[in-house]
Design an enzyme around this catalytic site. Sequence first.
Site, mmCIF file in Angstrom:
data_model
loop_
_atom_site.group_PDB
_atom_site.id
_atom_site.type_symbol
_atom_site.label_atom_id
_atom_site.label_comp_id
_atom_site.label_asym_id
_atom_site.label_seq_id
_atom_site.Cartn_x
_atom_site.Cartn_y
_atom_site.Cartn_z
ATOM 1 N N SER A 106 0.871 -1.360 -0.024
ATOM 2 C CA SER A 106 -0.141 -0.007 0.004
ATOM 3 C C SER A 106 0.945 1.256 -0.033
ATOM 4 O O SER A 106 1.910 1.438 0.848
ATOM 5 C CB SER A 106 -0.915 -0.017 1.244
ATOM 6 O OG SER A 106 -1.253 1.269 1.412
ATOM 7 N N TYR A 128 -1.758 5.676 -5.017
ATOM 8 C CA TYR A 128 -3.030 6.496 -5.208
ATOM 9 C C TYR A 128 -2.280 7.841 -6.155
ATOM 10 O O TYR A 128 -1.129 8.490 -5.700
ATOM 11 C CB TYR A 128 -3.054 7.348 -3.808
ATOM 12 C CG TYR A 128 -4.034 6.305 -2.950
ATOM 13 C CD1 TYR A 128 -5.172 5.648 -3.363
ATOM 14 C CD2 TYR A 128 -3.515 5.684 -1.783
ATOM 15 C CE1 TYR A 128 -6.056 4.803 -2.599
ATOM 16 C CE2 TYR A 128 -4.185 4.915 -1.101
ATOM 17 C CZ TYR A 128 -5.534 4.368 -1.447
ATOM 18 O OH TYR A 128 -6.113 3.538 -0.513
ATOM 19 N N THR A 154 -4.918 2.607 -7.871
ATOM 20 C CA THR A 154 -6.439 2.531 -7.343
ATOM 21 C C THR A 154 -7.184 3.594 -7.966
ATOM 22 O O THR A 154 -6.977 4.673 -7.668
ATOM 23 C CB THR A 154 -6.317 2.757 -5.630
ATOM 24 O OG1 THR A 154 -5.335 1.586 -5.281
ATOM 25 C CG2 THR A 154 -7.769 2.641 -5.126
ATOM 26 N N LYS A 230 -7.027 -0.912 -10.017
ATOM 27 C CA LYS A 230 -7.299 -1.559 -9.230
ATOM 28 C C LYS A 230 -8.871 -0.739 -8.839
ATOM 29 O O LYS A 230 -8.899 0.502 -8.865
ATOM 30 C CB LYS A 230 -6.611 -1.924 -7.867
ATOM 31 C CG LYS A 230 -7.426 -2.220 -6.645
ATOM 32 C CD LYS A 230 -6.585 -2.446 -5.410
ATOM 33 C CE LYS A 230 -6.975 -3.141 -4.126
ATOM 34 N NZ LYS A 230 -7.861 -2.067 -3.655
ATOM 35 N N HIS A 254 -12.802 -2.242 -2.918
ATOM 36 C CA HIS A 254 -12.019 -1.768 -1.878
ATOM 37 C C HIS A 254 -12.517 -2.418 -0.557
ATOM 38 O O HIS A 254 -12.617 -1.745 0.546
ATOM 39 C CB HIS A 254 -12.058 -0.415 -1.738
ATOM 40 C CG HIS A 254 -10.929 0.521 -1.286
ATOM 41 N ND1 HIS A 254 -10.169 1.247 -2.296
ATOM 42 C CD2 HIS A 254 -10.321 0.453 -0.081
ATOM 43 C CE1 HIS A 254 -9.127 1.704 -1.619
ATOM 44 N NE2 HIS A 254 -9.119 1.269 -0.124
HETATM 45 C C1 LIG Z 1 -7.583 -1.929 6.579
HETATM 46 C C2 LIG Z 1 -7.652 -1.936 5.109
HETATM 47 C C3 LIG Z 1 -6.870 -0.931 4.222
HETATM 48 C C4 LIG Z 1 -6.718 -1.009 3.150
HETATM 49 N N1 LIG Z 1 -5.567 -0.047 2.369
HETATM 50 C C5 LIG Z 1 -6.058 -0.102 1.304
HETATM 51 C C6 LIG Z 1 -4.916 0.597 0.408
HETATM 52 O O1 LIG Z 1 -3.961 1.376 0.908
HETATM 53 N N2 LIG Z 1 -4.854 0.844 -0.953
HETATM 54 C C7 LIG Z 1 -5.794 0.025 -1.654
HETATM 55 O O2 LIG Z 1 -5.717 0.083 -2.944
HETATM 56 N N3 LIG Z 1 -6.762 -0.724 -1.151
HETATM 57 C C8 LIG Z 1 -6.708 -0.697 0.389
HETATM 58 N N4 LIG Z 1 -7.608 -1.672 0.787
HETATM 59 C C9 LIG Z 1 -8.577 -2.228 0.013
HETATM 60 C C10 LIG Z 1 -7.842 -3.700 -0.290
HETATM 61 O O3 LIG Z 1 -6.829 -3.482 -1.140
HETATM 62 C C11 LIG Z 1 -8.881 -4.896 -0.891
HETATM 63 O O4 LIG Z 1 -9.349 -4.579 -1.978
HETATM 64 C C12 LIG Z 1 -9.884 -5.466 0.139
HETATM 65 O O5 LIG Z 1 -9.517 -5.323 1.507
HETATM 66 C C13 LIG Z 1 -10.246 -7.013 -0.191
HETATM 67 O O6 LIG Z 1 -11.390 -7.274 0.602
HETATM 68 P P1 LIG Z 1 -11.239 -8.167 1.873
HETATM 69 O O7 LIG Z 1 -10.674 -7.341 2.795
HETATM 70 O O8 LIG Z 1 -12.532 -8.793 2.285
HETATM 71 O O9 LIG Z 1 -10.420 -9.340 1.335
HETATM 72 C C14 LIG Z 1 -7.672 -1.885 2.444
HETATM 73 C C15 LIG Z 1 -8.440 -2.717 2.816
HETATM 74 C C16 LIG Z 1 -8.611 -2.702 4.443
HETATM 75 C C17 LIG Z 1 -9.458 -3.768 5.096
#
Ligand SMILES: Cc1cc2nc3c(=O)[nH]c(=O)nc-3n(C[C@H](O)[C@H](O)[C@H](O)COP(=O)(O)O)c2cc1C
Length: 360
Positions: A106, A128, A154, A230, A254
């Site tokens: 991330s 980002y 993203t 994404k 997300h």
């Molecule tokens: C705590 C948390 C932080 C996340 N941070 C980012 C991030 O910094 N950038 C991003 O593109 N997606 C982020 N996501 C989304 C994840 O990349 C992903 O799409 C998502 O968690 C998938 O679903 P799942 O948690 O049910 O496996 C985040 C998700 C969570 C739960």
Amino acid sequence: MLPQNLIEAETFARARLARVVYDYYRSGAWDETSLRRNREAFEQIDLWPRVLVDVSSRDAGTTLLGTRVSAPILAAPTAFHRLAHPDGEVATARAVAAAGSIMVLSSLSTTAVEEVVAQGATVWFQLYANKDPGITQALTDRVIAAGCKALMLTADTPVWGTRERDQRNGFRLPHGLGAPNLASLDPVGELKSRTGSAMCGAFDWMLHPALSWQELERICARSPVPVLLKGVMRGDDSARAIECGCAGVVVSNHGGRQLDGTPATIESLPKVVEAVAGRGLVLVDGGVRRGTDVLKALALGADAVQIGRPQLWGLACGGEEGVRLIFDQLARELDISMALAGCRSLTEITADLVRWRSAP
Ligand SMILES: Cc1cc2nc3c(=O)[nH]c(=O)nc-3n(C[C@H](O)[C@H](O)[C@H](O)COP(=O)(O)O)c2cc1C
């Protein structure tokens, strides 16, 4: 005692994490409809196994953008790993390397990209895009110089989604934790001055509500490494991403944290696969918790899945070993699911193995 599976890992992690941190990790936006749907939709897909296939030898390995992985299960980009464990992203990277997978780091990592890459895993960087293209360029130059093998831009965050638990809890990064990949690029010093205070304001400067297809095209043209987009949910957007030069797309909402009310990602997947039509990779994330979920996603045309929250539950349960356990459990479940469905390799996981209970 160790968790038996990824779902149980959440219960274990919940008992170990501060309430504010657990809420930040688990939350979805508004009514959390998309968050729930991501999981529930997997139950709407039936598996139709083949029998009397010699499955005594099986291999779930594949190659993604030139990297061999032992199973098509990647670490989705998730922010702030050091909230879950002091070793944070370093522990995750080591576990991912040991599991033979790929870590998508991330932008909001609590560890510098150089230190993460040094752990030996193949790292792709989640980007980002910034309003100032110079900042985006400086960040991409840095992460590519550090050794990241792909960029994952993203697209579903023109603004932050509203997670009401975080608002109620006044979620903030504790003193001592920051976002070292971004802090040096922050033109107004907002990250430095506000690290340790409320998150949303401090990270607003890096969002780009006017991010356009033209800019995506420029990012792809300039990047010496493949770019994935994404956060797509639609076939037309996915086709356009490929036409802009993307090497693939990630079907994602997300983890239900941005626009609430979207379908489950697994429901969007078939339309995206059709639109991409073999011209690039199709990954999917959102609610993948069981080997059978992975099997269903692959049968519906995904090249690989990503897991988000389960990495954080693994970290909270036991740092590097905890994350390793999560990847091993899911890979083992996929292996057993393949055997029980009559599949020896990923190419044998075909569309006829699945059927929707009711049309999506
Ligand atoms: C705590 C948390 C932080 C996340 N941070 C980012 C991030 O910094 N950038 C991003 O593109 N997606 C982020 N996501 C989304 C994840 O990349 C992903 O799409 C998502 O968690 C998938 O679903 P799942 O948690 O049910 O496996 C985040 C998700 C969570 C739960």
